[in-house]
Design a protein around this motif. Sequence first.
Motif, mmCIF file in Angstrom:
data_model
loop_
_atom_site.group_PDB
_atom_site.id
_atom_site.type_symbol
_atom_site.label_atom_id
_atom_site.label_comp_id
_atom_site.label_asym_id
_atom_site.label_seq_id
_atom_site.Cartn_x
_atom_site.Cartn_y
_atom_site.Cartn_z
ATOM 1 N N ARG A 98 0.855 -1.185 0.000
ATOM 2 C CA ARG A 98 0.000 0.000 0.000
ATOM 3 C C ARG A 98 0.894 1.238 0.000
ATOM 4 N NH1 ARG A 98 -4.443 -2.373 -1.530
ATOM 5 N NH2 ARG A 98 -5.489 -3.634 0.027
ATOM 6 N N ILE A 99 0.530 2.228 -0.786
ATOM 7 C CA ILE A 99 1.339 3.441 -0.874
ATOM 8 C C ILE A 99 1.212 4.261 0.402
ATOM 9 C CG2 ILE A 99 1.606 5.660 -2.066
ATOM 10 C CD1 ILE A 99 0.790 4.141 -4.651
ATOM 11 N N PHE A 100 -0.020 4.463 0.856
ATOM 12 C CA PHE A 100 -0.235 5.339 1.998
ATOM 13 C C PHE A 100 -0.360 4.534 3.283
ATOM 14 C CE2 PHE A 100 -1.727 7.750 -1.676
ATOM 15 C CZ PHE A 100 -0.882 8.845 -1.558
ATOM 16 N N SER A 101 0.398 4.936 4.276
ATOM 17 C CA SER A 101 0.394 4.258 5.565
ATOM 18 C C SER A 101 -0.965 4.370 6.246
ATOM 19 C CB SER A 101 1.454 4.874 6.483
ATOM 20 O OG SER A 101 2.693 4.952 5.826
ATOM 21 N N ARG A 102 -1.643 5.467 6.039
ATOM 22 C CA ARG A 102 -2.973 5.674 6.596
ATOM 23 C C ARG A 102 -3.945 5.824 5.429
ATOM 24 N NH1 ARG A 102 1.544 6.929 9.233
ATOM 25 N NH2 ARG A 102 1.433 6.819 11.473
ATOM 26 N N ASP A 103 -4.068 7.029 4.921
ATOM 27 C CA ASP A 103 -4.866 7.318 3.733
ATOM 28 C C ASP A 103 -4.348 8.631 3.169
ATOM 29 O OD1 ASP A 103 -6.799 7.303 1.738
ATOM 30 O OD2 ASP A 103 -8.496 7.634 3.060
ATOM 31 N N ILE A 116 -13.841 23.505 -2.586
ATOM 32 C CA ILE A 116 -12.481 23.338 -2.077
ATOM 33 C C ILE A 116 -12.123 21.860 -2.166
ATOM 34 C CG2 ILE A 116 -10.979 23.573 -0.056
ATOM 35 C CD1 ILE A 116 -12.998 25.804 0.868
ATOM 36 N N HIS A 117 -10.964 21.571 -2.748
ATOM 37 C CA HIS A 117 -10.458 20.195 -2.828
ATOM 38 C C HIS A 117 -9.266 20.092 -1.877
ATOM 39 C CE1 HIS A 117 -12.944 19.095 -6.236
ATOM 40 N NE2 HIS A 117 -12.726 20.323 -6.679
ATOM 41 N N LEU A 118 -9.352 19.162 -0.966
ATOM 42 C CA LEU A 118 -8.348 19.043 0.083
ATOM 43 C C LEU A 118 -7.863 17.602 0.176
ATOM 44 C CD1 LEU A 118 -6.951 20.384 2.541
ATOM 45 C CD2 LEU A 118 -9.002 19.870 3.856
ATOM 46 N N LEU A 119 -6.552 17.421 0.146
ATOM 47 C CA LEU A 119 -5.940 16.111 0.361
ATOM 48 C C LEU A 119 -5.327 16.111 1.758
ATOM 49 C CD1 LEU A 119 -4.028 15.514 -3.003
ATOM 50 C CD2 LEU A 119 -6.061 14.305 -2.210
ATOM 51 N N CYS A 120 -5.780 15.204 2.610
ATOM 52 C CA CYS A 120 -5.241 15.078 3.964
ATOM 53 C C CYS A 120 -4.414 13.804 4.044
ATOM 54 C CB CYS A 120 -6.362 15.007 5.000
ATOM 55 S SG CYS A 120 -7.348 16.501 5.110
ATOM 56 N N ASN A 121 -3.223 13.913 4.606
ATOM 57 C CA ASN A 121 -2.303 12.790 4.612
ATOM 58 C C ASN A 121 -1.434 12.815 5.852
ATOM 59 O OD1 ASN A 121 0.047 11.113 3.953
ATOM 60 N ND2 ASN A 121 -0.838 11.059 1.915
ATOM 61 N N HIS A 122 -0.804 11.717 6.128
ATOM 62 C CA HIS A 122 0.226 11.580 7.160
ATOM 63 C C HIS A 122 1.300 10.715 6.527
ATOM 64 C CE1 HIS A 122 2.414 10.385 10.675
ATOM 65 N NE2 HIS A 122 1.514 10.800 11.529
ATOM 66 N N PHE A 123 2.353 11.342 6.025
ATOM 67 C CA PHE A 123 3.401 10.572 5.356
ATOM 68 C C PHE A 123 4.039 9.566 6.315
ATOM 69 C CE2 PHE A 123 4.820 13.454 1.590
ATOM 70 C CZ PHE A 123 3.648 13.172 0.938
ATOM 71 N N LYS A 124 4.707 8.595 5.750
ATOM 72 C CA LYS A 124 5.361 7.528 6.508
ATOM 73 C C LYS A 124 6.249 8.131 7.592
ATOM 74 C CE LYS A 124 7.251 3.493 7.461
ATOM 75 N NZ LYS A 124 7.495 3.707 8.866
ATOM 76 N N ALA A 136 12.201 5.922 0.839
ATOM 77 C CA ALA A 136 11.630 5.468 -0.439
ATOM 78 C C ALA A 136 10.104 5.503 -0.380
ATOM 79 C CB ALA A 136 12.129 4.061 -0.766
ATOM 80 N N ARG A 137 9.540 5.121 0.748
ATOM 81 C CA ARG A 137 8.079 5.123 0.913
ATOM 82 C C ARG A 137 7.531 6.540 0.865
ATOM 83 N NH1 ARG A 137 4.828 1.309 3.746
ATOM 84 N NH2 ARG A 137 2.670 1.815 3.369
ATOM 85 N N ARG A 138 8.199 7.473 1.568
ATOM 86 C CA ARG A 138 7.748 8.871 1.548
ATOM 87 C C ARG A 138 7.855 9.461 0.136
ATOM 88 N NH1 ARG A 138 9.758 8.763 6.847
ATOM 89 N NH2 ARG A 138 11.884 9.195 6.180
ATOM 90 N N LEU A 139 8.915 9.115 -0.578
ATOM 91 C CA LEU A 139 9.058 9.586 -1.951
ATOM 92 C C LEU A 139 7.927 9.047 -2.811
ATOM 93 C CD1 LEU A 139 10.623 11.100 -4.141
ATOM 94 C CD2 LEU A 139 12.019 9.033 -4.448
ATOM 95 N N LYS A 140 7.593 7.778 -2.669
ATOM 96 C CA LYS A 140 6.487 7.172 -3.425
ATOM 97 C C LYS A 140 5.165 7.871 -3.070
ATOM 98 C CE LYS A 140 5.103 3.985 -6.247
ATOM 99 N NZ LYS A 140 5.382 4.176 -7.665
ATOM 100 N N GLN A 141 4.978 8.187 -1.793
ATOM 101 C CA GLN A 141 3.766 8.888 -1.369
ATOM 102 C C GLN A 141 3.694 10.270 -2.005
ATOM 103 O OE1 GLN A 141 4.373 8.516 2.879
ATOM 104 N NE2 GLN A 141 3.067 6.703 2.999
ATOM 105 N N ALA A 142 4.808 11.001 -2.017
ATOM 106 C CA ALA A 142 4.829 12.339 -2.603
ATOM 107 C C ALA A 142 4.572 12.279 -4.110
ATOM 108 C CB ALA A 142 6.171 13.020 -2.320
ATOM 109 N N GLU A 143 5.168 11.306 -4.776
ATOM 110 C CA GLU A 143 4.936 11.143 -6.220
ATOM 111 C C GLU A 143 3.466 10.827 -6.501
ATOM 112 O OE1 GLU A 143 9.358 9.390 -7.406
ATOM 113 O OE2 GLU A 143 7.713 8.005 -7.030
ATOM 114 N N THR A 144 2.852 10.025 -5.645
ATOM 115 C CA THR A 144 1.446 9.667 -5.841
ATOM 116 C C THR A 144 0.538 10.870 -5.609
ATOM 117 O OG1 THR A 144 1.930 7.390 -5.218
ATOM 118 C CG2 THR A 144 -0.382 8.066 -5.155
ATOM 119 N N VAL A 145 0.846 11.687 -4.614
ATOM 120 C CA VAL A 145 0.074 12.914 -4.389
ATOM 121 C C VAL A 145 0.154 13.796 -5.635
ATOM 122 C CG1 VAL A 145 0.039 15.089 -3.093
ATOM 123 C CG2 VAL A 145 0.204 12.917 -1.880
ATOM 124 N N ASN A 146 1.339 13.955 -6.189
ATOM 125 C CA ASN A 146 1.520 14.741 -7.404
ATOM 126 C C ASN A 146 0.680 14.172 -8.543
ATOM 127 O OD1 ASN A 146 2.778 16.820 -8.971
ATOM 128 N ND2 ASN A 146 4.114 15.258 -9.840
#
Length: 182
Positions: A98-103, A116-124, A136-146
Amino acid sequence: MGWIELKKQPVNDIATQNTARVVKTVDADIMCVVEVENRTALGNFNKFLLDNHYKYNLLIDGNDSRGVDVGILSQHEIVNIETHIYDSFKDSNGRTQRIFSRDCAHYTIKKGDNTIHLLCNHFKSKGYGSPASNNARRLKQAETVNKIIKQKKQTFIFSTFFCLSQKSIYICCIHLSIFYSK
């Protein structure tokens, strides 16, 4: 099929009350929240410590089994939510992760005539795993957000929370960005 029984333990009342004081002082119309146990806890926090300041609250259980999810408190109507808990990738060993540790919840909120469009996250976090795999996981999360932002072709507000430690100094950051996608 099986289950485990969880033991309830008291919450640190002083820390919770201090969090409520900060939320009241900030007085945001919309607030992403992290490390929330469940929607009931979020609702009770709003009801008992914030005097029902927020009309709407939402949280979807994420991928973390510890009950540290991301959610939202809003004074404006939440008209849609999209979850990214099932987004996945193949790791270097060929296993699906799974890419996101939470959502990385995508909330759509109406404020008057505005959407308003809002993305809420908690990176690894750095709590588990090697520094290399965590990075590597945080980078994958950032790339997926992009990728999410580019696919939607909408203006987003992105909020994430991440912690770093450096020689016993523990630093937690809240990062807020606005992305314009065309």
